[in-house]
Each structure stands twice: as structure tokens, then as C-alpha cells.
Design a protein around this motif. Structure first.
Motif, PDB file in Angstrom:
ATOM      1  N   GLU A  47       1.007  -1.133   0.307  1.00 52.84           N
ATOM      2  CA  GLU A  47      -0.346   0.081   0.195  1.00 52.84           C
ATOM      3  C   GLU A  47       0.864   1.494   0.277  1.00 52.84           C
ATOM      4  O   GLU A  47       1.746   1.035   0.580  1.00 52.84           O
ATOM      5  CB  GLU A  47      -0.613   0.093   1.130  1.00 52.84           C
ATOM      6  N   VAL A  49       1.504   4.409   1.715  1.00 54.98           N
ATOM      7  CA  VAL A  49       0.985   4.971   2.424  1.00 54.98           C
ATOM      8  C   VAL A  49       1.129   6.890   3.490  1.00 54.98           C
ATOM      9  O   VAL A  49       2.092   6.855   2.642  1.00 54.98           O
ATOM     10  CB  VAL A  49       1.305   4.345   3.561  1.00 54.98           C
ATOM     11  N   TRP A  51       1.542   9.735   6.207  1.00 58.70           N
ATOM     12  CA  TRP A  51       0.929  10.327   7.470  1.00 58.70           C
ATOM     13  C   TRP A  51       1.568  12.069   7.681  1.00 58.70           C
ATOM     14  O   TRP A  51       2.911  12.051   7.349  1.00 58.70           O
ATOM     15  CB  TRP A  51       1.116   9.152   8.801  1.00 58.70           C
ATOM     16  N   THR A  64       2.471  -5.951   2.715  1.00 58.28           N
ATOM     17  CA  THR A  64       1.297  -6.934   3.104  1.00 58.28           C
ATOM     18  C   THR A  64       1.284  -8.484   2.614  1.00 58.28           C
ATOM     19  O   THR A  64       2.689  -8.666   2.141  1.00 58.28           O
ATOM     20  CB  THR A  64       0.247  -6.411   2.898  1.00 58.28           C
ATOM     21  N   PRO A  73      -5.508  -8.679  14.193  1.00 58.21           N
ATOM     22  CA  PRO A  73      -4.334  -7.525  13.752  1.00 58.21           C
ATOM     23  C   PRO A  73      -2.646  -8.073  13.789  1.00 58.21           C
ATOM     24  O   PRO A  73      -2.593  -9.046  14.738  1.00 58.21           O
ATOM     25  CB  PRO A  73      -3.883  -6.419  14.938  1.00 58.21           C
ATOM     26  N   TRP A 136       1.022   6.420  13.426  1.00 54.80           N
ATOM     27  CA  TRP A 136       0.140   5.722  12.388  1.00 54.80           C
ATOM     28  C   TRP A 136      -0.205   4.279  12.544  1.00 54.80           C
ATOM     29  O   TRP A 136      -1.296   3.952  12.326  1.00 54.80           O
ATOM     30  CB  TRP A 136       0.890   6.255  10.996  1.00 54.80           C
ATOM     31  N   ILE A 137       0.603   2.889  13.241  1.00 50.46           N
ATOM     32  CA  ILE A 137       0.614   2.022  13.172  1.00 50.46           C
ATOM     33  C   ILE A 137      -0.307   2.065  14.300  1.00 50.46           C
ATOM     34  O   ILE A 137      -1.627   0.718  13.347  1.00 50.46           O
ATOM     35  CB  ILE A 137       1.949   1.544  13.925  1.00 50.46           C
ATOM     36  N   SER A 139      -2.952   3.595  14.623  1.00 46.80           N
ATOM     37  CA  SER A 139      -4.197   3.990  13.903  1.00 46.80           C
ATOM     38  C   SER A 139      -4.789   2.441  13.192  1.00 46.80           C
ATOM     39  O   SER A 139      -6.213   2.804  12.626  1.00 46.80           O
ATOM     40  CB  SER A 139      -4.552   5.612  13.196  1.00 46.80           C
ATOM     41  N   ARG A 140      -4.466   1.892  13.105  1.00 47.48           N
ATOM     42  CA  ARG A 140      -4.677   0.710  11.352  1.00 47.48           C
ATOM     43  C   ARG A 140      -5.140   0.061  12.650  1.00 47.48           C
ATOM     44  O   ARG A 140      -4.292  -1.574  12.878  1.00 47.48           O
ATOM     45  CB  ARG A 140      -3.342   0.426  11.702  1.00 47.48           C
ATOM     46  N   ASP A 142      -5.392  -3.478  11.524  1.00 46.64           N
ATOM     47  CA  ASP A 142      -4.820  -4.770  11.237  1.00 46.64           C
ATOM     48  C   ASP A 142      -3.445  -5.147  11.366  1.00 46.64           C
ATOM     49  O   ASP A 142      -2.432  -5.362  11.266  1.00 46.64           O
ATOM     50  CB  ASP A 142      -5.374  -4.830   9.692  1.00 46.64           C
TER      51      ASP A 142
END
Length: 313
Positions: A47, A49, A51, A64, A73, A136-137, A139-140, A142
Motif C-alpha cells: 500500500e 501510505v 501520515w 503486506t 492484527p 500511524w500504526i 491507527s490501523r 489490521d
């Protein structure tokens, strides 16, 4: 009319002002590395990405494994590049980690690659960009914020250790070719630009601190050897430090310095010649992959004895 003494004083003042101006300009240039654009993205699932950090946009790649069916996660390893590099130049770390089954986040620090600029780059800006990546991690949904590994090269490693000192949620940390003394970093940048260390290193170092608003007291307190010693006493984060004995840019004496002050720190010397080549030594991956697998593949935090943070290799 001015007397001879007054003329001499005026000339001295003018020379001093001109000298300070030249040192200032050299320092400004030294704190703005040449921008190296990224190559094509790697041919793996990823992806694009982004931030924010320091009011600027940070751009990265999240590598990924959408096909493996692992329930989120999932753990993630952040790869942080060094001075004058970018996220594509550290695919030499990211792709083997991805091939080993890890989700990997790599990004351009400010004033590098496609990310926004920083007024005056320092180890603190590298630290803050990493802290923004960790946030940022979080906020995910997954990605598992409790199982984050970091691999930092050179100043990226330095910034990662600084992040430990402010409680960054790092589960396991590997550094490669990390400078640990400010003078070493300044002298290395002067060598990169073909300038003599004497007498410029001390002068430029002082102006760097002035431009960045960093005091000598804070600089001394932020020494990686002190941070790693405190980390070891607290048994907080497993750390593995790696350096090539044939690195002539950031010399292996940097790791020797830390090992002398923190005798039980887990570390590895490798043999390839150069500053960005440690991963070419088979010993590198023989230690790095099991290290991350041990500390990231379980939800349970390992006990201090199981983590073996004090083992030397």
C-alpha cells in the motif's frame, strides 16, 4: 580617519563575521541532504501510505501479505533509513523481512525521498518521524500496535534509540551501522562532502546545535550508550546492535564504545566492506530473523530472562 589599530579591529570583525556566515551556510547545506528519488515500488503486495510528522507529509510503503490468511492484527516491522537515503534504498532489509513473513513499513524521513522538508535535520527529526510512524500504526486495526519491531540503519538507528528514551512502543529493536557520538556524525557528513574535519567539525557542530535549538546538556543526556544502559536495567526492549568491522564511514568503534559502556548489550560484528552492506553477511540474517521471530510472533511479552537482552554474539 581610523587609526591603524581601529583598522585592524575592523578587519578582524569583518573576517569573523564573514567566517561565521560561511560556517552557517555550510551547516545549512549539511543539514539538507541531497534528495534521492525513490525507484519503482517493489513487486510485492503493498500500500502507498502517508501520515504527518512535524507538520509535513511522510510517505511510505506498507508491504503486506493479503494471501496468507493470518487473522489481524498482525505484527509489523518498521525499517528506518539513514541520512541521505530513502525507502527504496532500504528494501535490502525490507524485502527479506517481508519474504520471511512479516508485514513491513518503510518510509521517507523528512527532507528525504518524497516526504516533506524539515528546517534543520537532526537525530531528533529522525526520532520524531519514527514516533509518527508508530502512531500511524496504532491507527490501523489490521496492525498490532503491541508487536512492533524496528530496524534502523545509521542515523535511522540513532533516531530509533532516541525513541526508546521517550517510551516508544517498540517490542524489538535492531540497529545497523549506527553512529552514537555527535562528533562522529558531523565528521562523517564532512567526509561525504569532501571537507576536512579540522577545524570545521567543532565549528559546524556548534552551529548545528544552535540552528536546531539543542543544548549541549541535552545532547549529552541523549547519548545512546546511556539510553541503552537504562533500557537494559529496566529490561524493557530487546535490542540487537550490528556493525561492520570494515565500515570506514561510521567506524565500528561506535559499537565498541557502546559495548564498553553497556557490556551485556546484545551485539554482532559483521565483515562486509562499507557502510550499507551488513545484510550481505550471512551472519546478519542468521541473527536478525530469529530475533524478530522470537519477540514479535507471540502476543505474550517475554520475560526478561527469555528475551536474553544481555547476550553478546
Amino acid at each position: 580617519m581610523l587609526s591603524i589599530v581601529e583598522w585592524i579591529l575592523l578587519i578582524i570583525v569583518m573576517v569573523a563575521v564573514l567566517g561565521f556566515y560561511l560556517i552557517w551556510q555550510i551547516t545549512v547545506k549539511a543539514q539538507h541532504p541531497r534528495i534521492v528519488r525513490n525507484e519503482q515500488p517493489p513487486q510485492v503486495p503493498l500500500e502507498e501510505v502517508s501520515w504527518e510528522s512535524g507538520g509535513e507529509t511522510i510517505r511510505g510503503w506498507l508491504l503486506t501479505h493479503p494471501e496468507d490468511g493470518q487473522a489481524p492484527p498482525v505484527p509489523v516491522i518498521v525499517v528506518a533509513h539513514g541520512w541521505g537515503s530513502n525507502r527504496s534504498r532500504i528494501l535490502r532489509y525490507a524485502l527479506p523481512l517481508h519474504e520471511a513473513g512479516f508485514t513491513v513499513l518503510t518510509y521517507d524521513a523528512r527532507s528525504h525521498g518524497e516526504s516533506g522538508p524539515a528546517k534543520a535535520l537532526t537525530g531528533l527529526t529522525f526520532r520524531d518521524d519514527l514516533l509518527a510512524a508508530l502512531e500511524w500504526i496504532r491507527s490501523r486495526a489490521d496492525l498490532d500496535a503491541e508487536r512492533i519491531g524496528v530496524l534502523g540503519h545509521s542515523v535511522g538507528g540513532f533516531g530509533s534509540v532516541l525513541a526508546l528514551d521517550v517510551g516508544a512502543p517498540i517490542r524489538a529493536l535492531v540497529t545497523d551501522a549506527m553512529p552514537v557520538r555527535f562528533d562522529t556524525m558531523v565528521e562523517a557528513e564532512l567526509r561525504r562532502k569532501g571537507m576536512p574535519a579540522f577545524p570545521l567539525a567543532k565549528l559546524i557542530g556548534a552551529v548545528m546545535l544552535l540552528r536546531s535549538g539543542i543544548s549541549r546538556r541535552f545532547l549529552n543526556h541523549s547519548a545512546p550508550a546511556r539510553i541503552l544502559a537504562d533500557n537494559e536495567l529496566g529490561a524493557k526492549v530487546p535490542v540487537l546492535l550490528i556493525h561492520s568491522r570494515r565500515d570506514t564511514f561510521i567506524p565500528p568503534s561506535e559499537l565498541e564504545h557502546v559495548a564498553a559502556k553497556v557490556p551485556n548489550v546484545k551485539h554482532l560484528f559483521v565483515e562486509p566492506e562499507g557502510h550499507s552492506v551488513s545484510e550481505q553477511d550471512p551472519a546478519f540474517w542468521r541473527e536478525v530473523l530469529p530475533f524478530f521471530q522470537t519477540h514479535l510472533r507471540t502476543k505474550r511479552r517475554l520475560a526478561a530472562s527469555a528475551a536474553s537482552p544481555g547476550e553478546s554474539i
